[in-house]
Design an enzyme around this catalytic site. Structure first.
Site, PDB file in Angstrom:
ATOM      1  N   LYS A  27       0.821  -1.215   0.000  1.00 34.92           N
ATOM      2  CA  LYS A  27       0.000   0.000   0.000  1.00 34.92           C
ATOM      3  C   LYS A  27       0.856   1.267   0.000  1.00 34.92           C
ATOM      4  O   LYS A  27       0.574   2.195  -0.745  1.00 34.92           O
ATOM      5  CB  LYS A  27      -0.926   0.045   1.229  1.00 34.92           C
TER       6      LYS A  27
ATOM      7  N   ARG B 141      -9.059   1.857  10.223  1.00 30.06           N
ATOM      8  CA  ARG B 141      -8.699   0.467  10.482  1.00 30.06           C
ATOM      9  C   ARG B 141      -9.765  -0.256  11.291  1.00 30.06           C
ATOM     10  O   ARG B 141      -9.622  -1.452  11.535  1.00 30.06           O
ATOM     11  CB  ARG B 141      -7.397   0.431  11.268  1.00 30.06           C
TER      12      ARG B 141
ATOM     13  N   ARG C 218      11.102  -7.654   4.673  1.00 27.50           N
ATOM     14  CA  ARG C 218      11.669  -6.303   4.737  1.00 27.50           C
ATOM     15  C   ARG C 218      12.259  -6.011   6.113  1.00 27.50           C
ATOM     16  O   ARG C 218      12.462  -4.871   6.494  1.00 27.50           O
ATOM     17  CB  ARG C 218      10.664  -5.251   4.270  1.00 27.50           C
TER      18      ARG C 218
ATOM     19  N   ARG D  68      12.068  -9.584  13.094  1.00 31.22           N
ATOM     20  CA  ARG D  68      13.248 -10.281  13.597  1.00 31.22           C
ATOM     21  C   ARG D  68      13.176 -10.352  15.110  1.00 31.22           C
ATOM     22  O   ARG D  68      12.904  -9.348  15.770  1.00 31.22           O
ATOM     23  CB  ARG D  68      14.530  -9.543  13.186  1.00 31.22           C
TER      24      ARG D  68
ATOM     25  N   ARG E 261      -0.402  -8.060  14.219  1.00 31.02           N
ATOM     26  CA  ARG E 261      -0.905  -7.097  13.231  1.00 31.02           C
ATOM     27  C   ARG E 261      -1.858  -7.770  12.252  1.00 31.02           C
ATOM     28  O   ARG E 261      -2.856  -7.189  11.845  1.00 31.02           O
ATOM     29  CB  ARG E 261       0.251  -6.440  12.488  1.00 31.02           C
TER      30      ARG E 261
HETATM   31  P1  AMP Z   1       1.199   1.150   9.674  1.00 27.77           P
HETATM   32  O1  AMP Z   1       2.450   1.871   9.297  1.00 27.77           O
HETATM   33  O2  AMP Z   1      -0.015   1.700   8.993  1.00 27.77           O
HETATM   34  O3  AMP Z   1       1.308  -0.331   9.503  1.00 27.77           O
HETATM   35  O4  AMP Z   1       0.964   1.423  11.231  1.00 27.77           O
HETATM   36  C1  AMP Z   1       1.914   1.025  12.200  1.00 27.77           C
HETATM   37  C2  AMP Z   1       1.237   0.861  13.559  1.00 27.77           C
HETATM   38  O5  AMP Z   1       0.661   2.103  13.964  1.00 27.77           O
HETATM   39  C3  AMP Z   1       0.075  -0.127  13.574  1.00 27.77           C
HETATM   40  O6  AMP Z   1       0.521  -1.442  13.758  1.00 27.77           O
HETATM   41  C4  AMP Z   1      -0.745   0.394  14.751  1.00 27.77           C
HETATM   42  O7  AMP Z   1      -0.161   0.042  15.991  1.00 27.77           O
HETATM   43  C5  AMP Z   1      -0.599   1.894  14.600  1.00 27.77           C
HETATM   44  N1  AMP Z   1      -1.655   2.462  13.732  1.00 27.77           N
HETATM   45  C6  AMP Z   1      -1.493   3.045  12.505  1.00 27.77           C
HETATM   46  N2  AMP Z   1      -2.654   3.453  11.994  1.00 27.77           N
HETATM   47  C7  AMP Z   1      -3.598   3.119  12.913  1.00 27.77           C
HETATM   48  C8  AMP Z   1      -5.020   3.247  12.978  1.00 27.77           C
HETATM   49  N3  AMP Z   1      -5.709   3.788  11.951  1.00 27.77           N
HETATM   50  N4  AMP Z   1      -5.651   2.785  14.082  1.00 27.77           N
HETATM   51  C9  AMP Z   1      -4.983   2.234  15.098  1.00 27.77           C
HETATM   52  N5  AMP Z   1      -3.652   2.065  15.114  1.00 27.77           N
HETATM   53  C10 AMP Z   1      -2.958   2.497  14.029  1.00 27.77           C
END
Ligand code: AMP
Length: 190
Positions: free
Chosen positions: A13, A88, A127, A131, A142
């Protein structure tokens, strides 16, 4: 163009979001990036979020909704925006709906990146994330959060007729072409 990108972690994405925001000259609003920036700057929000993020859990809806409302109030979003990593949860999608309805600026499209989870997880691990035992547990978490809380959004937006699928399996260039083709067919509101 106002759009949301949906898809599991590792679906590519972020990479495609960068192309779209270039092509359409709109800001890339990534909640993950905003949170990571707050963690680095050690703000109150960053301190609150960092442990949650390290575990692979979701940051509470209220915190995220406020953060996005603030970001979308900035003038560079007047022409549109791309939301990556938000919403999300159904609660977040409802908050976004309410915010956009207030401004009479509804979403134009929700791009759904389609990739089998068995293909997405190795990408994340490849990526360099995951680890160590804690990090591997966070990656697993996640995906659980995605399945339990984010996947229901597909139905939420499908009901509104907003979802367009993109096959996210292939090279970056291949996926880029598919995205461009889908977006060229989207009617953009005012
Ligand atoms: P991402 O870079 O989008 O994968 O986000 C990294 C981490 O940030 C996620 O694993 C969540 O812990 C937190 N996070 C990002 N966006 C959201 C969201 N919309 N709602 C809740 N947590 C978020």
């Amino acid at each position: 163009m106002r759009l949301v990108i949906l898809g599991p972690p590792g679906a590519g994405k972020g990479t495609q979001a960068a192309f779209i925001t270039d092509d359409y000259n709109i800001p890339h609003v990534s909640t993950g990036e905003i949170l990571r920036d707050n963690v680095v700057r050690r703000t109150a929000l960053g301190r609150q979020a960092s442990q949650i993020m390290n575990r692979g859990d979701l940051v509470p809806d209220g915190v995220i909704n406020d953060m996005v409302a603030q970001r979308l109030a900035e003038p560079d979003t007047a022409n549109g925006f791309l939301l990556d990593g938000y919403p999300r949860t159904v609660n977040q999608a409802q908050a976004l709906d309410a915010l956009l309805a207030e401004r009479s600026t509804p979403l134009d499209v929700v791009l759904r990146f389609v990739v089998a989870l068995e293909q997405a997880e190795p990408r994340i691990l490849g990526r360099g994330e995951g680890r160590g035992d804690d990090a591997a547990a966070a990656v697993k978490r996640r995906f659980e959060e995605y399945n339990n809380k984010t996947k229901p959004l597909e139905g939420f937006y499908a009901q509104r007729g907003l979802v367009r699928d993109v096959d996210a399996v292939g090279s970056v260039e291949e996926v880029r072409e598919r995205v461009a083709k889908v977006l060229s067919g989207v009617e953009v509101g005012s």
